[in-house]
Design a protein around this motif. Sequence first.
Motif, PDB file in Angstrom:
ATOM      1  N   VAL A  60      36.163  35.625  46.632  1.00 36.31           N
ATOM      2  CA  VAL A  60      35.245  34.936  45.711  1.00 36.31           C
ATOM      3  C   VAL A  60      35.687  35.005  44.250  1.00 36.31           C
ATOM      4  O   VAL A  60      35.065  34.389  43.388  1.00 36.31           O
ATOM      5  N   LYS A  61      36.741  35.746  43.934  1.00 36.92           N
ATOM      6  CA  LYS A  61      37.187  35.823  42.531  1.00 36.92           C
ATOM      7  C   LYS A  61      37.792  34.492  42.106  1.00 36.92           C
ATOM      8  O   LYS A  61      38.126  33.657  42.950  1.00 36.92           O
ATOM      9  N   ASN A  62      38.011  34.290  40.814  1.00 37.97           N
ATOM     10  CA  ASN A  62      38.534  33.001  40.343  1.00 37.97           C
ATOM     11  C   ASN A  62      39.894  32.683  40.952  1.00 37.97           C
ATOM     12  O   ASN A  62      40.224  31.533  41.171  1.00 37.97           O
ATOM     13  N   ILE A  91      30.654  48.659  40.891  1.00 38.99           N
ATOM     14  CA  ILE A  91      30.881  50.100  41.102  1.00 38.99           C
ATOM     15  C   ILE A  91      32.367  50.459  41.221  1.00 38.99           C
ATOM     16  O   ILE A  91      32.771  51.593  40.949  1.00 38.99           O
ATOM     17  N   ALA A  92      33.217  49.495  41.596  1.00 37.58           N
ATOM     18  CA  ALA A  92      34.648  49.785  41.780  1.00 37.58           C
ATOM     19  C   ALA A  92      35.274  50.365  40.510  1.00 37.58           C
ATOM     20  O   ALA A  92      36.167  51.217  40.595  1.00 37.58           O
ATOM     21  N   THR A  93      34.826  49.920  39.340  1.00 40.54           N
ATOM     22  CA  THR A  93      35.399  50.430  38.087  1.00 40.54           C
ATOM     23  C   THR A  93      35.228  51.948  38.012  1.00 40.54           C
ATOM     24  O   THR A  93      36.163  52.670  37.642  1.00 40.54           O
ATOM     25  N   GLY A 152      46.832  46.397  47.456  1.00 37.52           N
ATOM     26  CA  GLY A 152      45.930  46.013  48.529  1.00 37.52           C
ATOM     27  C   GLY A 152      44.625  45.365  48.099  1.00 37.52           C
ATOM     28  O   GLY A 152      44.070  44.528  48.805  1.00 37.52           O
ATOM     29  N   ASN A 153      44.114  45.735  46.932  1.00 40.78           N
ATOM     30  CA  ASN A 153      42.831  45.204  46.456  1.00 40.78           C
ATOM     31  C   ASN A 153      42.627  45.618  45.001  1.00 40.78           C
ATOM     32  O   ASN A 153      43.442  46.358  44.439  1.00 40.78           O
ATOM     33  N   GLY A 154      41.531  45.169  44.406  1.00 39.46           N
ATOM     34  CA  GLY A 154      41.265  45.443  42.995  1.00 39.46           C
ATOM     35  C   GLY A 154      40.951  46.906  42.723  1.00 39.46           C
ATOM     36  O   GLY A 154      41.364  47.457  41.696  1.00 39.46           O
ATOM     37  N   LEU A 155      40.204  47.527  43.637  1.00 37.84           N
ATOM     38  CA  LEU A 155      39.900  48.945  43.457  1.00 37.84           C
ATOM     39  C   LEU A 155      41.189  49.759  43.433  1.00 37.84           C
ATOM     40  O   LEU A 155      41.374  50.626  42.569  1.00 37.84           O
ATOM     41  N   ASP A 156      42.094  49.480  44.352  1.00 40.39           N
ATOM     42  CA  ASP A 156      43.363  50.209  44.385  1.00 40.39           C
ATOM     43  C   ASP A 156      44.185  49.940  43.122  1.00 40.39           C
ATOM     44  O   ASP A 156      44.876  50.840  42.625  1.00 40.39           O
ATOM     45  N   GLU A 172      42.403  47.409  31.274  1.00 38.68           N
ATOM     46  CA  GLU A 172      41.522  46.264  31.507  1.00 38.68           C
ATOM     47  C   GLU A 172      41.146  46.179  32.977  1.00 38.68           C
ATOM     48  O   GLU A 172      42.022  46.184  33.835  1.00 38.68           O
ATOM     49  N   ASP A 173      39.849  46.071  33.251  1.00 39.64           N
ATOM     50  CA  ASP A 173      39.406  45.659  34.581  1.00 39.64           C
ATOM     51  C   ASP A 173      39.288  44.139  34.513  1.00 39.64           C
ATOM     52  O   ASP A 173      38.296  43.598  34.024  1.00 39.64           O
ATOM     53  N   SER A 174      40.347  43.467  34.977  1.00 38.38           N
ATOM     54  CA  SER A 174      40.436  42.008  34.865  1.00 38.38           C
ATOM     55  C   SER A 174      40.049  41.306  36.159  1.00 38.38           C
ATOM     56  O   SER A 174      40.401  40.140  36.359  1.00 38.38           O
ATOM     57  N   ALA A 175      39.327  42.013  37.025  1.00 40.26           N
ATOM     58  CA  ALA A 175      39.016  41.481  38.358  1.00 40.26           C
ATOM     59  C   ALA A 175      38.245  40.163  38.313  1.00 40.26           C
ATOM     60  O   ALA A 175      38.266  39.393  39.266  1.00 40.26           O
ATOM     61  N   GLN A 176      37.559  39.894  37.177  1.00 38.14           N
ATOM     62  CA  GLN A 176      36.746  38.672  37.090  1.00 38.14           C
ATOM     63  C   GLN A 176      37.309  37.682  36.075  1.00 38.14           C
ATOM     64  O   GLN A 176      36.654  36.684  35.765  1.00 38.14           O
ATOM     65  N   ALA A 177      38.493  37.948  35.533  1.00 37.75           N
ATOM     66  CA  ALA A 177      38.911  37.188  34.339  1.00 37.75           C
ATOM     67  C   ALA A 177      40.326  36.624  34.404  1.00 37.75           C
ATOM     68  O   ALA A 177      40.965  36.445  33.369  1.00 37.75           O
ATOM     69  N   PHE A 216      43.762  43.708  38.662  1.00 33.35           N
ATOM     70  CA  PHE A 216      43.200  42.426  39.115  1.00 33.35           C
ATOM     71  C   PHE A 216      42.784  42.541  40.572  1.00 33.35           C
ATOM     72  O   PHE A 216      43.392  43.281  41.349  1.00 33.35           O
ATOM     73  N   SER A 217      41.772  41.765  40.943  1.00 32.74           N
ATOM     74  CA  SER A 217      41.368  41.635  42.351  1.00 32.74           C
ATOM     75  C   SER A 217      41.571  40.188  42.775  1.00 32.74           C
ATOM     76  O   SER A 217      41.328  39.267  41.995  1.00 32.74           O
ATOM     77  N   PHE A 218      42.015  40.012  44.023  1.00 32.60           N
ATOM     78  CA  PHE A 218      42.102  38.666  44.601  1.00 32.60           C
ATOM     79  C   PHE A 218      41.162  38.537  45.792  1.00 32.60           C
ATOM     80  O   PHE A 218      41.414  37.772  46.722  1.00 32.60           O
TER      81      PHE A 218
HETATM   82  C1  PLP Z   1      35.774  42.688  42.478  1.00 31.95           C
HETATM   83  C2  PLP Z   1      35.831  43.715  41.407  1.00 31.95           C
HETATM   84  C3  PLP Z   1      36.564  44.906  41.561  1.00 31.95           C
HETATM   85  C4  PLP Z   1      37.171  45.353  42.843  1.00 31.95           C
HETATM   86  O1  PLP Z   1      38.017  44.468  43.466  1.00 31.95           O
HETATM   87  P1  PLP Z   1      38.241  44.566  45.069  1.00 31.95           P
HETATM   88  O2  PLP Z   1      39.405  43.681  45.309  1.00 31.95           O
HETATM   89  O3  PLP Z   1      36.994  44.072  45.709  1.00 31.95           O
HETATM   90  O4  PLP Z   1      38.514  45.987  45.398  1.00 31.95           O
HETATM   91  C5  PLP Z   1      36.640  45.755  40.470  1.00 31.95           C
HETATM   92  N1  PLP Z   1      36.028  45.483  39.319  1.00 31.95           N
HETATM   93  C6  PLP Z   1      35.289  44.370  39.145  1.00 31.95           C
HETATM   94  C7  PLP Z   1      34.640  44.122  37.815  1.00 31.95           C
HETATM   95  C8  PLP Z   1      35.149  43.447  40.189  1.00 31.95           C
HETATM   96  O5  PLP Z   1      34.397  42.357  40.003  1.00 31.95           O
END
Ligand code: PLP
Length: 378
Positions: A189-191, A90-92, A57-61, A159-164, A184-186
């Motif tokens: 605003v992510k890449n 904060i999601a990390t 559903g999202n990056g946090l999940d 890896e928290d790859s949400a920005q990479a 990963f997060s989509f």
């Molecule tokens: C955006 C982001 C998340 C969370 O992703 P969501 O899809 O917004 O839940 C986690 N970690 C980092 C570093 C982010 O930039």
Amino acid sequence: MRPFLDLKALMARDEHALHAAFTRVLHSGWYVLGPEVEAFEHEFAQLCGVDHVVGVGNGLDALTLILRAYRQLGRLAPGAEVILPGNTFIATALAVTEAGLVPVLVEPQESDFAISVAAVEAAITPRTGAVIAVHLYGRLADMPGLRQLAQRHDLLLIEDSAQAHGACDEHGRVAGSLGDAAGFSFFPVKNLGALGDGGAVATNDGVLAEQVRKLRSYGSSEKYVHDAKGVNSRLDELQAALLRVRLRRLGEDAEQRRAIANRYLEGIAHPAITLPSQPSWPLSHVWHLFVLSCAQRQSLQAHLQRCAIPTLIHYPVPIHRQAAYSELSSLSLPVAERMAGQVLSLPLYPGMPEDYVASVIDACNDFPHDESREGSCR
Ligand SMILES: *Cc1c(COP(=O)(O)O)cnc(C)c1O
């Protein structure tokens, strides 16, 4: 005022293909966990160079489900400590708490504000179960260093790859394939952004992938048979179809981001501004954000605002200074705290007009040294 990020223009480039994807899903009559999610998972796994991708559903999940799955598989003890940088979104940290584990915040290093291997090592205790490396702002963390450390102490490396998305090392190994599992997060605003929320878990571990696949859908792999207490966190068919369109541009978008970052690095020269360092391998940074440091950040931000240049702060309050984590408030992390007080993100996005890039450079260089004077704008 120009935009910090022109999402509308980014999406407009693919207007026809996005419409076609929408129509395809609309007419399919199948909206959750179907062929589009399967196809996207396959395509994104190829991009990352991993065996398994599970859309959620999202990056946090994505991060939370990795940790929950490892707990259920007996790879993490209840209440195990998970080490992460203090200067992340904060999601990390929330993912760690959400999975019933204990976040242990450590300092980033001064040079590139990435998690410091030495700080991680110093934070390891007998209760440590995992380390989360965040590829902050789109730049790969020191994965070889962290992998060695994790192996030596028998820790999971996540890896928290949400920005990479798509960042790769000098051996061509891509973010998402550099640890045991990656989130990963989509977020738009992510890449690689959807037109709503979305996320994914990437891993080479088939057992973990299977567990996350169950967890995202009520802990079930067969209808009405539930092996684990799961959640409902699935990537929609619609978002998956739209992401498949956007995925095709990821490589060229990263090139454009890199070109603009290079223009900033070459063009901005000011004694009060510290620019981000170039990584030794250029492809290891996909420039999700261009983040400079300035001891007079407030004046610089106000000056840029007067020049009609929007800026943002990623992130103004470190995790241990957030009310949500009052239990960590006695921590002292001077590097993370100084960083929170000095960082400033400049506008940077694929398709950013050349005259806009030039005006950002001019405005930074015109920042008055003497704070009592108002800076001029060209
Ligand atoms: C955006 C982001 C998340 C969370 O992703 P969501 O899809 O917004 O839940 C986690 N970690 C980092 C570093 C982010 O930039």
